[in-house]
Write a protein that holds these residues in place. Structure first.
Motif, PDB file in Angstrom:
ATOM      1  N   GLY A   1      -2.340  -0.997  -3.529  1.00  0.00           N
ATOM      2  CA  GLY A   1      -3.324   0.009  -3.170  1.00  0.00           C
ATOM      3  C   GLY A   1      -2.678   1.385  -3.174  1.00  0.00           C
ATOM      4  N   ARG A   2      -3.402   2.365  -3.674  1.00  0.00           N
ATOM      5  CA  ARG A   2      -2.824   3.698  -3.856  1.00  0.00           C
ATOM      6  C   ARG A   2      -2.532   4.419  -2.549  1.00  0.00           C
TER       7      ARG A   2
ATOM      8  N   GLU B   1       0.827  -1.197   0.000  1.00  0.00           N
ATOM      9  CA  GLU B   1       0.000   0.000   0.000  1.00  0.00           C
ATOM     10  C   GLU B   1       0.865   1.253   0.000  1.00  0.00           C
ATOM     11  N   CYS B   2       0.395   2.270  -0.710  1.00  0.00           N
ATOM     12  CA  CYS B   2       0.973   3.603  -0.630  1.00  0.00           C
ATOM     13  C   CYS B   2       2.495   3.549  -0.862  1.00  0.00           C
ATOM     14  N   TYR B   3       3.283   4.109   0.066  1.00  0.00           N
ATOM     15  CA  TYR B   3       4.734   4.101  -0.126  1.00  0.00           C
ATOM     16  C   TYR B   3       5.344   2.725   0.089  1.00  0.00           C
ATOM     17  N   GLY B   4       4.576   1.780   0.608  1.00  0.00           N
ATOM     18  CA  GLY B   4       5.059   0.412   0.686  1.00  0.00           C
ATOM     19  C   GLY B   4       5.279  -0.202  -0.675  1.00  0.00           C
ATOM     20  N   VAL B   5       4.589   0.328  -1.693  1.00  0.00           N
ATOM     21  CA  VAL B   5       4.746  -0.198  -3.058  1.00  0.00           C
ATOM     22  C   VAL B   5       6.159   0.068  -3.584  1.00  0.00           C
ATOM     23  N   ALA B   6       6.841   1.065  -3.021  1.00  0.00           N
ATOM     24  CA  ALA B   6       8.222   1.332  -3.434  1.00  0.00           C
ATOM     25  C   ALA B   6       9.112   0.113  -3.240  1.00  0.00           C
ATOM     26  N   CYS B   7       8.819  -0.688  -2.230  1.00  0.00           N
ATOM     27  CA  CYS B   7       9.614  -1.898  -1.981  1.00  0.00           C
ATOM     28  C   CYS B   7       9.580  -2.826  -3.192  1.00  0.00           C
TER      29      CYS B   7
END
Length: 274
Positions: free
Chosen positions: A248-249, A161-167
């Motif tokens: 998720g955005r 989710e959110c900035y976790g998608v950067a991973c």
């Protein structure tokens, strides 16, 4: 059999709803949830995510209901998150190329890393919770990347989710250096949602301006010419399912992210939102 979820959290602050909402979905389905942080420290919710009066600057409105603020605070003050797994104590670190006896150390590293593939047999899916904290200690954490690659190789669902998608963007095989989401469709925090000032992290006594990187640009580059980033700006929700990836955005997409992860596990959902 009861499904078991591994939930990765930042030690520098997670956004309350982005944990609470999917966790409520998992609990409702009788799933076990196991929490993990980079060094095993207890994670905590970012203060604004427990404040129902906080106005999100880009959106110009409050984003946390009184009920969600209450539930987040209750979870944060409970003992449920007090003893997370330590990624540092579980996953080996790759040796520096300048290390003495580098070849032997690298061989040992790969042997230890292979054991992670056996360890994750105990888990059905991985969720990386968002908020600003992941920018600090999850996005460019090679231990997180190694865990993601293990789930990826196993074909197990991975949600972020959110900035976790950067991973996901930074998790790459050491040989080809291509992101695991190359050629995939994903969503994540869009440029229009970025703060101009006031980005906060727990444990860091500093006044930050905007996020140190625009996640949308990173995701556009990571997905490559045959994938696509979907910001869905102007739409109330943005959740994308592409194969084993569920993204998720932002905050308002948290419950749907959890629900779609359940549908991937229970119903074999492979595509949604694009």
């Amino acid at each position: 059999m009861t499904k078991r979820m591994l939930v990765a959290l930042s030690e520098y602050g997670y956004w309350g709803e982005e944990l609470v909402a999917p966790l409520r979905v998992f609990d409702a389905h009788g799933y076990d949830s196991v929490f993990a942080t980079p060094t095993g420290k207890q994670p905590h919710a970012l203060p604004p995510s427990m404040d129902s009066t906080y106005v999100d600057p880009p959106l110009g409105r409050t984003v946390t209901t009184p009920e969600m603020a209450r539930i987040t605070r209750e979870l944060d003050e409970s003992d449920r998150l007090t003893s997370p797994l330590s990624l540092e104590g579980w996953i080996p670190k790759r040796p520096y190329t300048s290390a003495p006896d580098y070849l032997r150390r690298l061989e040992a590293y790969h042997q230890q890393l292979a054991a992670i593939d056996d360890d994750i047999v105990d888990y059905d899916a991985l969720l990386i919770v968002g908020g600003s904290g992941p920018i600090v200690d999850l996005a460019n954490n090679e231990l997180v990347h190694a865990l993601l690659l293990s789930f990826y190789r196993a074909g197990k669902p991975i949600a972020a989710e959110c900035y976790g998608v950067a991973c996901l963007a930074f998790a790459r095989d050491w040989e080809d250096r291509e992101s695991i989401i190359r050629g995939r469709h994903v969503t994540g925090h869009c440029k229009e949602y970025d703060y101009q000032t006031g980005t906060g992290f727990l444990g860091i006594d500093a006044d930050f301006g905007p996020p140190p990187y625009p996640l949308e640009y990173i995701l556009r580059d990571a997905t490559g010419p045959h994938g696509r980033y979907h910001g869905n700006f102007g739409r109330a929700t943005s959740v994308i399912v592409d194969g084993q990836f569920i993204t998720g955005r932002s905050t308002g997409d948290s419950a749907m992210t959890g629900q779609k992860l359940v549908e991937v596990l229970e119903q074999g959902l492979r595509r949604y939102g694009w």
